[in-house]
Design an enzyme around this catalytic site. Structure first.
Site, PDB file in Angstrom:
ATOM      1  N   ASN A 188       0.819  -1.196   0.000  1.00  0.00           N
ATOM      2  CA  ASN A 188       0.000   0.000   0.000  1.00  0.00           C
ATOM      3  C   ASN A 188       0.863   1.260   0.000  1.00  0.00           C
ATOM      4  O   ASN A 188       1.002   1.915  -1.045  1.00  0.00           O
ATOM      5  CB  ASN A 188      -0.944  -0.008   1.207  1.00  0.00           C
ATOM      6  CG  ASN A 188      -1.934   1.136   1.185  1.00  0.00           C
ATOM      7  OD1 ASN A 188      -1.873   1.996   0.320  1.00  0.00           O
ATOM      8  ND2 ASN A 188      -2.828   1.158   2.141  1.00  0.00           N
ATOM      9  N   ASP A 189       1.483   1.559   1.138  1.00  0.00           N
ATOM     10  CA  ASP A 189       2.243   2.803   1.249  1.00  0.00           C
ATOM     11  C   ASP A 189       3.344   2.928   0.199  1.00  0.00           C
ATOM     12  O   ASP A 189       3.629   4.023  -0.273  1.00  0.00           O
ATOM     13  CB  ASP A 189       2.852   2.905   2.638  1.00  0.00           C
ATOM     14  CG  ASP A 189       1.782   3.014   3.709  1.00  0.00           C
ATOM     15  OD1 ASP A 189       0.691   3.531   3.388  1.00  0.00           O
ATOM     16  OD2 ASP A 189       2.019   2.577   4.838  1.00  0.00           O
TER      17      ASP A 189
END
Lengths: 105, 470
Positions: free
Chosen positions: B399-400
Site C-alpha cells: 500500500n504505502d
C-alpha cells in the site's frame, strides 16, 4: 614488534570495515535476508572466546574461576545456537532461489 | 597437560584465514548462483576458527572437553531444530532471536574474561590491564544492548508485545540517567575501586536496561531498520571482544558484520526516506487515531471476473507484492495465477520495494519459497520506468510503497519516500482487504484514480478466483 596490540588490531579492524563496506554493497538486494542470517551466524565466531575460557585451568583462581567456567559454558551454548541456526537457515533459504526454467519463457 | 599444539604465529595466521573465508562467503551473496558456495565458505571459516581454538587450548583436561562437546551439542541441536521449523514469514523474528544469542554470548564471554583474566592473559601487575578493562566494559555495553534490544524486537515481531511504540514519560532523561550510571561505574572500575565485581554487575544490568529503553519506543514500521542496527551492534560487540582476546577472526568478522548491518540500516532508511536519527529516537508507526477524515471520493470496485478479463487482455503485467500478501499466505495461489497468464504468452514480472517485507530482502525469500524464479523479480530502480509501458500493475498486499502522495504531497508523512510508480500503468488492479489505510496510517490517493480498480477481499481467495476465471 613494538607497536601496541591496540594499534595492531585497530589497523586490521579499520581495514576490515572497508572490506566489509565494499563487499556488502556488492550483495544483491534479493539476498539481503540471507546476508543478515549469515552475518548473524559468523558473528557467533565469539564462540572461540567461550572455548578459550572453558579450556583454561582455572583451579588456582578459586570460586571466580569456577563461575567463569560456568558462564562460558552458557556462552558456548548460545553461540552454538547462533552458529547452527544461522548457517542452516541461510542454507534453507538459498536452496529456494531458483532460476527460470528455459522452456518457461 | 600439554600446551599449544600449534605455534602462536600459525594460530594467528589460521584465524586470519578464517576471516578471509568469511569475506569470500559474503562476497558469494552477490548473485544467487554463487550464494550457496558462499555459505559453505562461511561454514568452513567457522569450522577452521573452531578447530584452531581447540588445537591451541591450554588445558586439555577431560572435564573441559566434555563441557565443550556438551555445550556445542545442546546449542547445535537447538539451533538446527529452530532453523528447520521456522516459517519464512517469521524470518525477522528468527534473525532477532539469533541476534540476541550473539549479544548474550558476547556479554558472557566478557564476564568469563573478567572473572578469570589469567586465562586470556589480561593481567598486568596483578590487575586487569586498563586497556583490556575498557574493552571488556565496551563489550558488555554493546553486547547487553544487542541482547535486550533484540529480545524486545523479537517480542514485537512475534506479536507477544504490542508493536506500537511505547513512549515512556521522560524516556530521554531515563536513558541519559542509565548511561550516566554506566559511565560513572566504569570510571570507578578503571580507577581501581574495590568491589569491582559488583560494579561490573551494575554496568551489565544498566546496559540491559539501556537496550530496552532504546528499542521499546520504536514502532513496528521501523523494525526492518532496528533488526539491521542490532545486527550491526552484534558485530561490533564481537569485534570489541576480539580486541580483548587478541583474536583476529573475531576482529575481522566483527568489522564485517558491523559494516553489513550499518549498510543495511542505511538502505532501509533510504527506502523509507527516514533519517537514521529519527528512527533511533522512535515514536514512528504509532496507531492512528480514529478521528481521521472520512473519504467520500468514489472508488471503482471490481470482481475477480473483471480482473481476469483485464489480465487476459494485457500483454505485460507487473505484480507488486507487499507484506499483506505474505500475511494472507497468498504466494502460491498468486504464483498459479501468474503461471496461467504466462501460458497465454503474457509477460509477467515482479516489482519489489526495499521495504516490502518486514526485513531487508524478505519479500524475495517469500517469493523464492513459492518457486518464483529470481530472474522474474526486479528491484525498484530496475523496474520503475517499466510501469509506463505496462498494461496492468497488480498490487497485492502493498500500500504505502505505491502511494503517489510520496511524490506530490509535501504534507504527507511519507513524502520523499521512493515509491513504485504503479499509477503510470494503464490499469492498476489493487487487491485489498478493505478500503482501510496502510501501515503508516496514510490514505492512498491511488484508490480514487480513474485507472484503478479495487479488488476487495482476501489476497489468497482473490488470486484463486482470478485464476479460475482465467
Amino acid at each position: 614488534m613494538d607497536i601496541s596490540p591496540l594499534v595492531y588490531y585497530g589497523s586490521i579492524f579499520i581495514l576490515a570495515i572497508f572490506i566489509g563496506y565494499y563487499v556488502v554493497w556488492s550483495v544483491t538486494p534479493a539476498l539481503h535476508t540471507p546476508l543478515m542470517s549469515v552475518t548473524n551466524a559468523i558473528s557467533a565466531v565469539i564462540i572461540v572466546g567461550a572455548i578459550v575460557a572453558i579450556g583454561t585451568d582455572t583451579s588456582d583462581s578459586g570460586i571466580s574461576g569456577l563461575i567463569s567456567k560456568f558462564v562460558s559454558f552458557f556462552a558456548l551454548i548460545f553461540a552454538s545456537i547462533n552458529i547452527f541456526g544461522g548457517f542452516l537457515v541461510t542454507q534453507r533459504m538459498l536452496a529456494m532461489y531458483k532460476k527460470k526454467v528455459k522452456n518457461d519463457v | 597437560m600439554f600446551n599449544n599444539l600449534i605455534s602462536l604465529d600459525l594460530e594467528a595466521s589460521l584465524y586470519l584465514l578464517s576471516g578471509v573465508f568469511f569475506i569470500l562467503g559474503i562476497r558469494g551473496l552477490s548473485s544467487p548462483e554463487t550464494a550457496r558456495l558462499g555459505n559453505y565458505l562461511s561454514m568452513s571459516g567457522m569450522a577452521l576458527a573452531f578447530s584452531v581454538t581447540i588445537l591451541s587450548l591450554k588445558d586439555y583436561s577431560f572435564i573441559n572437553l566434555v563441557l565443550i562437546i556438551t555445550g556445542i551439542s545442546i546449542g547445535g541441536t537447538i539451533g538446527t531444530v529452530l532453523s528447520k521449523k521456522i516459517a519464512m514469514t517469521d524470518m525477522p523474528q528468527m534473525v532477532a532471536a539469533l541476534n540476541s544469542m550473539g549479544g548474550l554470548s558476547a556479554v558472557l564471554v566478557a564476564w568469563a574474561a573478567f572473572l578469570s583474566p589469567g586465562a586470556f592473559e589480561l593481567v598486568f601487575n596483578g590487575y586487569i590491564k586498563s586497556s583490556s578493562m575498557v574493552e571488556l566494559l565496551l563489550g558488555i555495553l554493546v553486547g547487553a544492548v544487542t541482547f535486550s534490544g533484540s529480545v524486545v524486537a523479537f517480542l514485537k515481531l512475534q506479536g507477544l508485545m504490542k508493536s506500537a511504540p511505547v513512549i515512556l514519560p521522560f524516556r530521554h532523561v531515563l536513558s541519559i540517567g542509565v548511561l550516566a550510571v554506566i559511565l560513572s561505574c566504569s570510571y570507578l572500575m578503571l580507577m581501581g575501586a574495590e568491589s569491582s565485581q559488583i560494579l561490573f554487575l551494575v554496568i551489565s544490568i544498566a546496559s540491559l536496561l539501556l537496550g530496552l529503553l532504546l528499542i521499546i519506543p520504536i514502532g513496528g514500521a521501523d523494525m526492518p531498520v532496528v533488526i539491521a542496527v542490532l545486527n550491526s551492534y552484534s558485530g561490533f560487540a564481537a569485534a570489541i571482544i576480539g580486541f580483548t582476546l587478541g583474536n583476529l577472526a573475531l576482529v575481522i568478522t566483527g568489522a564485517l558484520v558491523g559494516s553489513s548491518g550499518a549498510i543495511l540500516s542505511y538502505i532501509m532508511c533510504q527506502a523509507m526516506n527516514r533519517s537514521f536519527f529519527s528512527v533511533i529516537m522512535g515514536g514512528f508507526g504509532d496507531e492512528v487515531s480514529s478521528s481521521e477524515i472520512k473519504e467520500t471520493r468514489p472508488v471503482k470496485v471490481g470482481s475477480a471476473d473483471d480482473a481476469a478479463f483485464i489480465l487476459k487482455n494485457a500483454s505485460s503485467v507487473i505484480i507488486v507484492p507487499g507484506y499483506g500478501m505474505a500475511v494472507a499466505r497468498a504466494q502460491n495461489s498468486l504464483k498459479e495465477m501468474v503461471d496461467k497468464l504466462k501460458e497465454m504468452g503474457i509477460k509477467v514480472t515482479y516489482a519489489i520495494h526495499p521495504v516490502a517485507g518486514r526485513m531487508p530482502g524478505h519479500m524475495n525469500v517469500l517469493l523464492a519459497e513459492a518457486d518464483v524464479p529470481y530472474d522474474d523479480i526486479y528491484e525498484l530502480s530496475e523496474i520503475n520506468s517499466d510501469f509506463a509501458q505496462a498494461d496492468v500493475a497488480f498490487v497485492v498486499g502493498a500500500n504505502d510503497v505505491t502511494n503517489p502522495a510520496a511524490k506530490s504531497d509535501p504534507n504527507s508523512p511519507i513524502f520523499g519516500m521512493p515509491i513504485l510508480e504503479v499509477e503510470n500503468a494503464k490499469t492498476v488492479l489493487f487487491v485489498k482487504r478493505s478500503l482501510g489505510i496502510g501501515y503508516a496510517g496514510i490514505d492512498n490517493d491511488l484508490f480514487y484514480r480513474e485507472n484503478t480498480m479495487m479488488l476487495l477481499g482476501d489476497a489468497k481467495k482473490m488470486s484463486e478466483d482470478i485464476s479460475s476465471s482465467i
